[in-house]
Design a protein around this motif. Structure first.
Motif, PDB file in Angstrom:
ATOM      1  N   ALA A 189       2.952   7.415  -0.978  1.00 15.86           N
ATOM      2  CA  ALA A 189       2.186   6.200  -0.869  1.00 15.86           C
ATOM      3  C   ALA A 189       2.831   4.991  -0.270  1.00 15.86           C
ATOM      4  O   ALA A 189       4.100   5.129   0.087  1.00 15.86           O
ATOM      5  CB  ALA A 189       1.900   5.591  -2.683  1.00 15.86           C
ATOM      6  N   VAL A 190       2.170   3.921  -0.122  1.00 13.71           N
ATOM      7  CA  VAL A 190       2.719   2.633   0.382  1.00 13.71           C
ATOM      8  C   VAL A 190       2.967   1.783  -0.696  1.00 13.71           C
ATOM      9  O   VAL A 190       1.913   1.475  -1.475  1.00 13.71           O
ATOM     10  CB  VAL A 190       1.883   2.150   1.441  1.00 13.71           C
ATOM     11  CG1 VAL A 190       2.405   0.505   1.831  1.00 13.71           C
ATOM     12  CG2 VAL A 190       1.823   2.862   2.743  1.00 13.71           C
ATOM     13  N   HIS A 191       4.091   1.249  -0.904  1.00 12.59           N
ATOM     14  CA  HIS A 191       4.360   0.525  -1.932  1.00 12.59           C
ATOM     15  C   HIS A 191       4.720  -0.936  -1.617  1.00 12.59           C
ATOM     16  O   HIS A 191       5.549  -0.992  -0.805  1.00 12.59           O
ATOM     17  CB  HIS A 191       5.718   0.995  -2.842  1.00 12.59           C
ATOM     18  CG  HIS A 191       5.265   2.465  -3.227  1.00 12.59           C
ATOM     19  ND1 HIS A 191       5.050   2.891  -4.458  1.00 12.59           N
ATOM     20  CD2 HIS A 191       5.582   3.636  -2.366  1.00 12.59           C
ATOM     21  CE1 HIS A 191       5.212   4.098  -4.436  1.00 12.59           C
ATOM     22  NE2 HIS A 191       5.386   4.651  -3.306  1.00 12.59           N
ATOM     23  N   LEU A 192       4.486  -1.971  -2.140  1.00 10.39           N
ATOM     24  CA  LEU A 192       4.653  -3.427  -1.765  1.00 10.39           C
ATOM     25  C   LEU A 192       5.377  -3.823  -3.216  1.00 10.39           C
ATOM     26  O   LEU A 192       5.031  -3.825  -4.082  1.00 10.39           O
ATOM     27  CB  LEU A 192       3.442  -4.186  -1.512  1.00 10.39           C
ATOM     28  CG  LEU A 192       2.340  -3.635  -0.430  1.00 10.39           C
ATOM     29  CD1 LEU A 192       1.156  -4.554  -0.298  1.00 10.39           C
ATOM     30  CD2 LEU A 192       3.112  -3.627   0.773  1.00 10.39           C
ATOM     31  N   ALA A 193       6.563  -4.565  -2.727  1.00  9.56           N
ATOM     32  CA  ALA A 193       7.386  -5.157  -3.790  1.00  9.56           C
ATOM     33  C   ALA A 193       7.720  -6.600  -3.573  1.00  9.56           C
ATOM     34  O   ALA A 193       7.947  -6.928  -2.404  1.00  9.56           O
ATOM     35  CB  ALA A 193       8.874  -4.348  -3.675  1.00  9.56           C
TER      36      ALA A 193
END
Length: 125
Positions: A73-77
């Motif tokens: 997945a693409v994770h945004l933090a």
């Protein structure tokens, strides 16, 4: 805009510092393509210092989501409220995993890897 990256087991972490708009979105797109080792790695975007994101920057992030291999997945933090609002009103939040802090994103990836989850939407986020 300033871009940096680092590699961790199973993940590429990119930090964006500044603004992503029509004048810088191509740079972000090229950077993502350049530093990603594999589409089989999770992509973590540290947005804690991302002050602004326009539609061209959003398109770059969504293209990264579409390019991911199945099971990662693409994770945004560290989403800032202004950036989170853009993702919310466009429906893009449904395509990414979001976390308050980078450490939470990395812990989630580790849990997904250990537990053997094969789909981004399954398991703990």
């Amino acid at each position: 805009m300033r871009l940096t990256h680092r590699y961790l087991p199973g993940a590429c972490v990119i930090t964006i510092d500044g603004e992503v708009d029509i004048t810088t979105s191509r740079e972000l797109e090229n950077y993502i393509l350049l530093v990603r080792r594999s589409l089989d790695d999770h992509l973590v975007i540290d947005t804690g210092r991302l002050a602004f994101l326009d539609s061209s920057g959003l398109a770059v992030l969504l293209a990264a989501v579409l390019a991911q291999a199945r099971g990662v997945a693409v994770h945004l933090a560290g989403l800032q409220p202004r950036v989170a609002r853009i993702l919310e009103i466009t429906g893009a939040l449904a395509a990414v995993r979001t976390y308050d802090h980078l450490e939470q994103a990395l812990a989630a990836i580790e849990r997904m890897t250990v537990a053997g989850f094969t789909e981004p939407g399954l398991g703990p986020a």
